[in-house]
Design a protein around this motif. Structure first.
Motif, PDB file in Angstrom:
ATOM      1  N   TYR A  88      -6.045  -2.688   0.511  1.00 33.09           N
ATOM      2  CA  TYR A  88      -4.913  -4.009   0.028  1.00 33.09           C
ATOM      3  C   TYR A  88      -5.039  -4.932   1.354  1.00 33.09           C
ATOM      4  O   TYR A  88      -5.032  -4.563   2.460  1.00 33.09           O
ATOM      5  N   LEU A 106     -16.219  -1.580  -0.493  1.00 30.99           N
ATOM      6  CA  LEU A 106     -15.195  -1.060   0.231  1.00 30.99           C
ATOM      7  C   LEU A 106     -15.598  -0.243   1.432  1.00 30.99           C
ATOM      8  O   LEU A 106     -15.171   0.628   1.971  1.00 30.99           O
ATOM      9  N   GLU A 137      -7.006  11.037  -0.378  1.00 31.38           N
ATOM     10  CA  GLU A 137      -7.161   9.754  -0.601  1.00 31.38           C
ATOM     11  C   GLU A 137      -6.971   8.783   0.461  1.00 31.38           C
ATOM     12  O   GLU A 137      -6.132   8.995   1.354  1.00 31.38           O
ATOM     13  N   THR A 150      -5.549  -6.358  -4.299  1.00 30.80           N
ATOM     14  CA  THR A 150      -5.826  -5.083  -4.406  1.00 30.80           C
ATOM     15  C   THR A 150      -7.296  -4.820  -4.767  1.00 30.80           C
ATOM     16  O   THR A 150      -7.618  -5.350  -5.619  1.00 30.80           O
ATOM     17  N   ASN A 162       1.337   3.618  -3.596  1.00 35.03           N
ATOM     18  CA  ASN A 162       0.505   4.910  -3.387  1.00 35.03           C
ATOM     19  C   ASN A 162       1.159   6.131  -2.956  1.00 35.03           C
ATOM     20  O   ASN A 162       0.569   7.324  -3.227  1.00 35.03           O
ATOM     21  N   ILE A 217      -7.036   4.832   2.176  1.00 30.14           N
ATOM     22  CA  ILE A 217      -6.499   3.438   1.723  1.00 30.14           C
ATOM     23  C   ILE A 217      -6.519   2.580   2.865  1.00 30.14           C
ATOM     24  O   ILE A 217      -5.911   2.703   4.241  1.00 30.14           O
ATOM     25  N   ALA A 273       0.802  -1.299   0.030  1.00 32.46           N
ATOM     26  CA  ALA A 273      -0.057   0.035   0.232  1.00 32.46           C
ATOM     27  C   ALA A 273       0.781   1.345   0.081  1.00 32.46           C
ATOM     28  O   ALA A 273       0.624   2.295  -0.843  1.00 32.46           O
ATOM     29  N   SER A 325     -10.529  -2.010  -5.453  1.00 27.42           N
ATOM     30  CA  SER A 325     -10.630  -0.503  -5.631  1.00 27.42           C
ATOM     31  C   SER A 325     -12.024  -0.495  -5.945  1.00 27.42           C
ATOM     32  O   SER A 325     -12.804  -1.207  -6.175  1.00 27.42           O
ATOM     33  N   GLN A 327     -10.712   4.532  -1.306  1.00 24.13           N
ATOM     34  CA  GLN A 327     -10.602   4.462  -2.638  1.00 24.13           C
ATOM     35  C   GLN A 327      -9.854   3.073  -2.776  1.00 24.13           C
ATOM     36  O   GLN A 327     -10.200   2.395  -4.089  1.00 24.13           O
ATOM     37  N   LYS A 328      -9.246   2.368  -2.130  1.00 26.32           N
ATOM     38  CA  LYS A 328      -8.624   1.227  -2.427  1.00 26.32           C
ATOM     39  C   LYS A 328      -8.462   0.224  -1.036  1.00 26.32           C
ATOM     40  O   LYS A 328      -8.525   0.848   0.006  1.00 26.32           O
TER      41      LYS A 328
END
Length: 239
Positions: A226, A98, A120, A236, A23, A122, A19, A238, A223-224
């Motif tokens: 891991y 998510l 962002e 991953t 990123n 994560i 991650a 998203s 947004q993502k």
């Protein structure tokens, strides 16, 4: 340490490192650092970077503050840095959209503040947290931070909409309710499995209850994600 525990820890480290490596960009200067066992490896990875002195790291609570200090990263606050370039945090459970449940460690308000301030966001977690539907694997209830004198009122209102709510105990470390960093109580409310299509509506219902400070539903914030798998691979996800 058993071989199973070793595999879980290895999966956490792999997904956290991936991650950060995939990123964290040169233009990122303000980084949110969450809490939880997987984020330990996020802070570790950032602490290994040669340009780590370029970053200001914003913690979500006492544990993440210690992670920042232990890895010799520059500590900052939301007051001076209200816009965060990127934030990394763990989760108690993640669904197919998510959406996440957070707050098992009672830091949900600070965690959500940092996530909401980030351009962002994560999530890093091992594959036990990636169940596809909230409430499938996490059966301790949705953590809800409430002001202390409202807890009975909130419990009644949560039960009236189909929940099974109770105040989180501080035992064995503390007699009485668990107290958040903000001086509030945590009410854990089990709604069973909550399909992704219903998470937002349920979150809004709870937020409208007077006395609720914040919920542990993180709705469409990441947004993502891991995910560290036990076989040593990283998945991953998203949106």
């Amino acid at each position: 340490m058993s071989s199973t525990t070793n595999l879980v820890e290895q999966s956490k480290k792999l997904c956290a490192y991936a991650a950060v490596d995939n990123n964290l960009k040169p233009n990122h200067k303000i980084i949110g650092i969450g809490s939880g066992s997987t984020v330990v490896y996020v802070a570790e990875r950032i602490g290994q970077l040669s340009n780590k002195s370029d970053f200001v790291c914003i913690p979500t609570g006492f544990q993440s503050k210690q992670l920042i200090i232990d890895n010799k990263l520059q500590l900052g606050g939301l007051e001076e840095n209200p816009i965060i370039d990127i934030a990394f945090d763990g989760a108690d459970e993640i669904d197919s959209d998510l959406n996440a449940i957070k707050g098992g460690g009672a830091c949900l308000l600070q965690e959500k503040l940092v996530a909401d301030s980030a351009k962002e966001f994560i999530i890093v977690a091992d594959d036990r947290k990636n169940t596809g539907i909230l409430g499938k694997g996490w059966n301790k209830g949705i953590p809800i931070e409430v002001i202390p004198n409202a807890y009975n009122k909130i419990i009644n209102e949560l039960n009236s909409i189909g929940g099974n709510a109770k105040v989180r105990s501080g035992l064995p470390a503390k007699a009485g309710p668990a107290i958040t960093d903000n001086g509030n109580f945590i009410v854990d409310c089990d709604f069973g499995q909550v399909p992704a299509s219903q998470v937002d509506e349920l979150n809004k219902k709870i937020k409208l209850m007077v006395g609720v400070v914040e919920t542990g539903f993180f709705v469409k914030m990441a947004q993502k994600a891991y995910i560290g798998n036990a076989d040593g691979t990283v998945t991953t996800l998203s949106v």
